[in-house]
Design an enzyme around this catalytic site. Structure first.
Site, PDB file in Angstrom:
ATOM      1  N   HIS A 107      -8.161  -1.046  -2.591  1.00 20.29           N
ATOM      2  CA  HIS A 107      -7.594  -1.019  -3.804  1.00 20.29           C
ATOM      3  C   HIS A 107      -8.696   0.002  -4.404  1.00 20.29           C
ATOM      4  CE1 HIS A 107      -6.441  -1.839  -7.962  1.00 20.29           C
ATOM      5  NE2 HIS A 107      -5.498  -2.377  -7.547  1.00 20.29           N
ATOM      6  N   ASP A 158       0.272  -5.907  -3.004  1.00 21.30           N
ATOM      7  CA  ASP A 158       1.640  -5.734  -2.235  1.00 21.30           C
ATOM      8  C   ASP A 158       1.689  -6.447  -0.762  1.00 21.30           C
ATOM      9  OD1 ASP A 158       2.947  -3.784  -3.926  1.00 21.30           O
ATOM     10  OD2 ASP A 158       1.061  -2.570  -3.613  1.00 21.30           O
TER      11      ASP A 158
HETATM   12  N1  COA Z   1      -6.161   1.150   5.757  1.00 25.68           N
HETATM   13  C1  COA Z   1      -6.860   1.927   6.149  1.00 25.68           C
HETATM   14  N2  COA Z   1      -8.050   2.446   5.744  1.00 25.68           N
HETATM   15  C2  COA Z   1      -8.195   2.380   4.620  1.00 25.68           C
HETATM   16  C3  COA Z   1      -7.127   1.667   3.905  1.00 25.68           C
HETATM   17  C4  COA Z   1      -6.251   1.029   4.516  1.00 25.68           C
HETATM   18  N3  COA Z   1      -5.584   0.348   3.637  1.00 25.68           N
HETATM   19  N4  COA Z   1      -7.752   1.783   2.450  1.00 25.68           N
HETATM   20  C5  COA Z   1      -8.855   2.402   2.432  1.00 25.68           C
HETATM   21  N5  COA Z   1      -8.986   2.921   3.681  1.00 25.68           N
HETATM   22  C6  COA Z   1     -10.249   3.831   4.086  1.00 25.68           C
HETATM   23  C7  COA Z   1     -10.017   5.422   3.939  1.00 25.68           C
HETATM   24  O1  COA Z   1      -9.346   5.825   5.148  1.00 25.68           O
HETATM   25  C8  COA Z   1     -11.452   5.836   3.591  1.00 25.68           C
HETATM   26  O2  COA Z   1     -11.898   6.200   4.859  1.00 25.68           O
HETATM   27  P1  COA Z   1     -13.002   7.177   4.898  1.00 25.68           P
HETATM   28  O3  COA Z   1     -14.032   7.129   3.974  1.00 25.68           O
HETATM   29  O4  COA Z   1     -13.351   7.241   6.388  1.00 25.68           O
HETATM   30  O5  COA Z   1     -11.942   8.507   4.855  1.00 25.68           O
HETATM   31  C9  COA Z   1     -11.883   4.737   2.888  1.00 25.68           C
HETATM   32  O6  COA Z   1     -11.454   3.671   3.064  1.00 25.68           O
HETATM   33  C10 COA Z   1     -11.941   5.040   1.467  1.00 25.68           C
HETATM   34  O7  COA Z   1     -10.492   5.251   0.938  1.00 25.68           O
HETATM   35  P2  COA Z   1      -9.864   5.820  -0.332  1.00 25.68           P
HETATM   36  O8  COA Z   1      -8.472   6.377  -0.505  1.00 25.68           O
HETATM   37  O9  COA Z   1     -10.887   6.817  -1.065  1.00 25.68           O
HETATM   38  O10 COA Z   1     -10.174   4.658  -1.108  1.00 25.68           O
HETATM   39  P3  COA Z   1      -9.468   4.116  -2.284  1.00 25.68           P
HETATM   40  O11 COA Z   1     -10.340   2.797  -2.716  1.00 25.68           O
HETATM   41  O12 COA Z   1      -9.620   5.318  -3.403  1.00 25.68           O
HETATM   42  O13 COA Z   1      -7.885   3.978  -2.200  1.00 25.68           O
HETATM   43  C11 COA Z   1      -6.027   3.055  -1.697  1.00 25.68           C
HETATM   44  C12 COA Z   1      -7.328   2.981  -2.588  1.00 25.68           C
HETATM   45  C13 COA Z   1      -5.016   1.802  -2.563  1.00 25.68           C
HETATM   46  C14 COA Z   1      -5.328   4.404  -2.097  1.00 25.68           C
HETATM   47  C15 COA Z   1      -5.943   2.614  -0.525  1.00 25.68           C
HETATM   48  O14 COA Z   1      -6.839   1.375  -0.356  1.00 25.68           O
HETATM   49  C16 COA Z   1      -4.916   2.571   0.575  1.00 25.68           C
HETATM   50  O15 COA Z   1      -4.136   3.622   0.768  1.00 25.68           O
HETATM   51  N6  COA Z   1      -4.293   1.327   0.911  1.00 25.68           N
HETATM   52  C17 COA Z   1      -2.854   1.194   1.356  1.00 25.68           C
HETATM   53  C18 COA Z   1      -1.809   1.437   0.545  1.00 25.68           C
HETATM   54  C19 COA Z   1      -1.555   0.315  -0.439  1.00 25.68           C
HETATM   55  O16 COA Z   1      -1.748  -0.738  -0.072  1.00 25.68           O
HETATM   56  N7  COA Z   1      -1.486   0.817  -1.746  1.00 25.68           N
HETATM   57  C20 COA Z   1      -1.196  -0.387  -2.835  1.00 25.68           C
HETATM   58  C21 COA Z   1      -2.260  -0.410  -3.718  1.00 25.68           C
HETATM   59  S1  COA Z   1      -2.119  -1.785  -4.859  1.00 25.68           S
END
Ligand code: COA
Length: 192
Positions: A107, A158
């Site tokens: 998140h 989710d």
């Molecule tokens: N699965 C695998 N890796 C994940 C991940 C997941 N669900 N969520 C984050 N990561 C990893 C990313 O690949 C990234 O790795 P890196 O630094 O090696 O590139 C790192 O964690 C940070 O990712 P980032 O997208 O910058 O984190 P964030 O905290 O900004 O992203 C989300 C938030 C929600 C976009 C992300 O966690 C995600 O894509 N989750 C899955 C989709 C989901 O469930 N969405 C509903 C949200 S309520």
């Protein structure tokens, strides 16, 4: 109440009390969540003096994306694909090795378990016990354990809504639509 009537109209049957309660709580939990992506989209649209229908449409379109509200549908696809607890570790390891996202985890704001997920997890278990269909809950718990160990990531809103709605017998293509029904309250408040 609204949740009971909604489930009745969807399935043609009276929901068990655990399902009615869970839907009621799920609708409350999803209703508003400050400045998330779909609310941002709604506010951008409203800020150009577009109308409320267009602003909610922008929000719905943004919620649909699999990194936002569309994640709950992706979670159930994953649960079905994994199929059994014994396959979880192998599946997650392969997905991560392939640099894929595991839907329902991580998140932008919460760096511990999403507080909404704690309630959804409990309701998913309670409904599984009440209906004798614990498979989706148990599979989800196993994925949660493996994700914590391998990536240090916790479930978001989710993740357990998927096993909960699946156990209720709701078709997967309605999961994100149910999120939108609830979040309409938050979007319209922001737009106004
Ligand atoms: N699965 C695998 N890796 C994940 C991940 C997941 N669900 N969520 C984050 N990561 C990893 C990313 O690949 C990234 O790795 P890196 O630094 O090696 O590139 C790192 O964690 C940070 O990712 P980032 O997208 O910058 O984190 P964030 O905290 O900004 O992203 C989300 C938030 C929600 C976009 C992300 O966690 C995600 O894509 N989750 C899955 C989709 C989901 O469930 N969405 C509903 C949200 S309520």
């Amino acid at each position: 109440n609204l949740a009971t009537r909604f489930l009745h109209q969807l399935t043609g049957k009276d929901p068990v009390p655990e399902a009615a309660k869970a839907m009621d709580v799920a609708l409350v939990l999803h209703a508003e969540h400050s400045f998330n992506a779909s609310t941002f989209a709604a506010r951008v649209c409203a800020s150009t003096l577009s109308d409320i229908y267009s602003s909610v449409t922008a929000a719905v379109a943004t919620l649909k994306g699999s990194l936002h509200g569309g994640a709950n549908e992706e979670v159930i696809k994953m649960l079905r694909q994994v199929g059994h607890k014994s396959r979880v570790k192998e599946f997650i390891e392969a997905e991560l090795a392939d640099h894929k996202r595991i839907f329902g985890f991580g998140h932008r704001v919460y760096k511990t378990m999403d507080p909404r997920a704690i309630h959804l997890m409990k309701m998913s278990e309670d409904l599984g016990r009440a209906t004798g269909k614990l498979k989706w809950f148990e599979l989800s718990v196993e994925i949660q354990k493996v994700m914590k160990k391998l990536k240090g990531l916790d479930p978001n809103v989710d993740f357990y809504s998927a096993s909960l709605y699946e156990t209720m017998g709701i078709p997967a293509d309605l999961f994100t639509a149910i999120f939108a029904i609830s979040r309409s309250a938050g979007w319209t408040a922001h737009i106004l």
